[in-house]
Design an enzyme around this catalytic site. Structure first.
Site, PDB file in Angstrom:
ATOM      1  CE  LYS A 180     -25.774 -16.186 -15.522  1.00  0.00           C
ATOM      2  NZ  LYS A 180     -24.684 -17.138 -15.857  1.00  0.00           N
ATOM      3  NE  ARG A 209     -17.913 -21.260  -3.316  1.00  0.00           N
ATOM      4  CZ  ARG A 209     -18.795 -21.772  -4.167  1.00  0.00           C
ATOM      5  NH1 ARG A 209     -19.871 -21.090  -4.503  1.00  0.00           N
ATOM      6  NH2 ARG A 209     -18.615 -22.968  -4.696  1.00  0.00           N
ATOM      7  CG  ASP A 245     -27.036 -20.568 -16.371  1.00  0.00           C
ATOM      8  OD1 ASP A 245     -27.331 -19.633 -17.112  1.00  0.00           O
ATOM      9  OD2 ASP A 245     -26.118 -21.370 -16.628  1.00  0.00           O
ATOM     10  CD  GLU A 247     -29.324 -22.429  -6.605  1.00  0.00           C
ATOM     11  OE1 GLU A 247     -28.509 -22.216  -5.690  1.00  0.00           O
ATOM     12  OE2 GLU A 247     -29.229 -23.385  -7.397  1.00  0.00           O
ATOM     13  CG  ASP A 248     -25.854 -19.623  -6.505  1.00  0.00           C
ATOM     14  OD1 ASP A 248     -26.738 -20.335  -7.017  1.00  0.00           O
ATOM     15  OD2 ASP A 248     -24.637 -19.867  -6.633  1.00  0.00           O
ATOM     16  CG  ASP A 286     -17.979 -21.472  -7.578  1.00  0.00           C
ATOM     17  OD1 ASP A 286     -19.220 -21.458  -7.795  1.00  0.00           O
ATOM     18  OD2 ASP A 286     -17.249 -22.415  -7.911  1.00  0.00           O
ATOM     19  CG  PHE A 342     -19.627 -17.568 -15.236  1.00  0.00           C
ATOM     20  CD1 PHE A 342     -20.359 -18.751 -15.277  1.00  0.00           C
ATOM     21  CD2 PHE A 342     -18.747 -17.377 -14.178  1.00  0.00           C
ATOM     22  CE1 PHE A 342     -20.215 -19.710 -14.285  1.00  0.00           C
ATOM     23  CE2 PHE A 342     -18.594 -18.337 -13.189  1.00  0.00           C
ATOM     24  CZ  PHE A 342     -19.327 -19.507 -13.251  1.00  0.00           C
ATOM     25  CB  VAL A 343     -22.298 -13.144 -12.257  1.00  0.00           C
ATOM     26  CG1 VAL A 343     -22.820 -12.205 -13.315  1.00  0.00           C
ATOM     27  CG2 VAL A 343     -23.374 -14.143 -11.857  1.00  0.00           C
ATOM     28  CE  LYS A 379     -18.223 -26.426  -1.195  1.00  0.00           C
ATOM     29  NZ  LYS A 379     -16.854 -26.569  -1.725  1.00  0.00           N
ATOM     30  N   GLY A 380     -23.168 -21.879  -3.215  1.00  0.00           N
ATOM     31  CA  GLY A 380     -23.335 -20.519  -3.733  1.00  0.00           C
ATOM     32  C   GLY A 380     -24.283 -19.620  -2.958  1.00  0.00           C
TER      33      GLY A 380
END
Ligand code: IMP
Ligand code: MG
Length: 175
Positions: free
Chosen positions: A129, A163, A101, A97-98, A157, A150-151, A42-43
């Site tokens: 990242k 979000r 990582d 994509e959000d 989320d 982490f963001v 969902k990001g």
């Protein structure tokens, strides 16, 4: 257990101007073509909603759902829990994509979608990242490169929450 607190990372204004730049680049690169934009649920939804309004070529919007994260850690096991509703064979596909990582999610998605024979397949991510990548990746459009922390916010989320924050925030251990 480590306690975390939220710190501002990238403001809504900076995000907006970077997203406009990416939209302009994408519009130039796909001039005269039609795009199939696939948001990774969902990001990516907030990024995608802003990005498509900065893209000037005709585009259809699709979604694919995957899960790989529990809390603040990648499980390394990616699975599709919601699939596309159209065939992408012969289409110019842009995967949105959000954040990248470890790279396992996007790598899995690229391999899964390539089998379906799109005419082209590129990736746009809001955040990356680089220090956390475990797979060598060639990402076509990246909004911001950030450190490993982490963001949350702007679609991202923590256990389903945050979000809706307009800015990107970093979770840092309390000292
Ligand atoms: P990867 O497979 O390790 O590259 O992780 C990618 C997915 O994990 C992203 O699509 C996000 O949904 C989630 N993720 C990774 N890092 C973060 C973060 O810092 N905040 C929120 N979600 C994250
Ligand atoms: Mg994601």
């Amino acid at each position: 257990m480590t306690e975390y607190s939220m710190h501002p990372l990238i403001s809504a204004d900076r995000i907006a101007s970077r997203v406009r730049e990416l939209g302009q680049r994408i519009s130039r690169d796909y001039q005269g073509q039609t795009l199939c934009i696939i948001g990774v649920l969902k990001g990516s939804v907030i990024f995608l909603a802003d990005l498509i309004r900065a893209i000037e070529v005709p585009c259809e919007i699709e979604f694919i759902g995957v899960s790989s994260y529990e809390g603040m850690h990648s499980t390394g096991h990616v699975r599709i829990n919601y699939d596309l509703s159209v065939d992408i064979e012969g289409k110019h596909v842009l995967l949105v994509e959000d954040i990248i990582d470890t790279g396992h999610t996007i790598d899995y998605l690229i391999k899964t979608l390539e089998v379906r024979a799109p005419k082209s397949l590129k990736v746009a991510c809001l955040l990356s990242k680089p220090e956390a990548h475990q797979i060598k990746l060639d990402i076509d459009y990246t909004g911001f490169e950030i450190s490993k922390e982490f963001v949350i916010g702007y679609g991202l989320d923590l256990d389903g929450l945050y979000r809706n924050l307009p800015d990107l925030m970093q979770m840092l251990p309390k000292s």
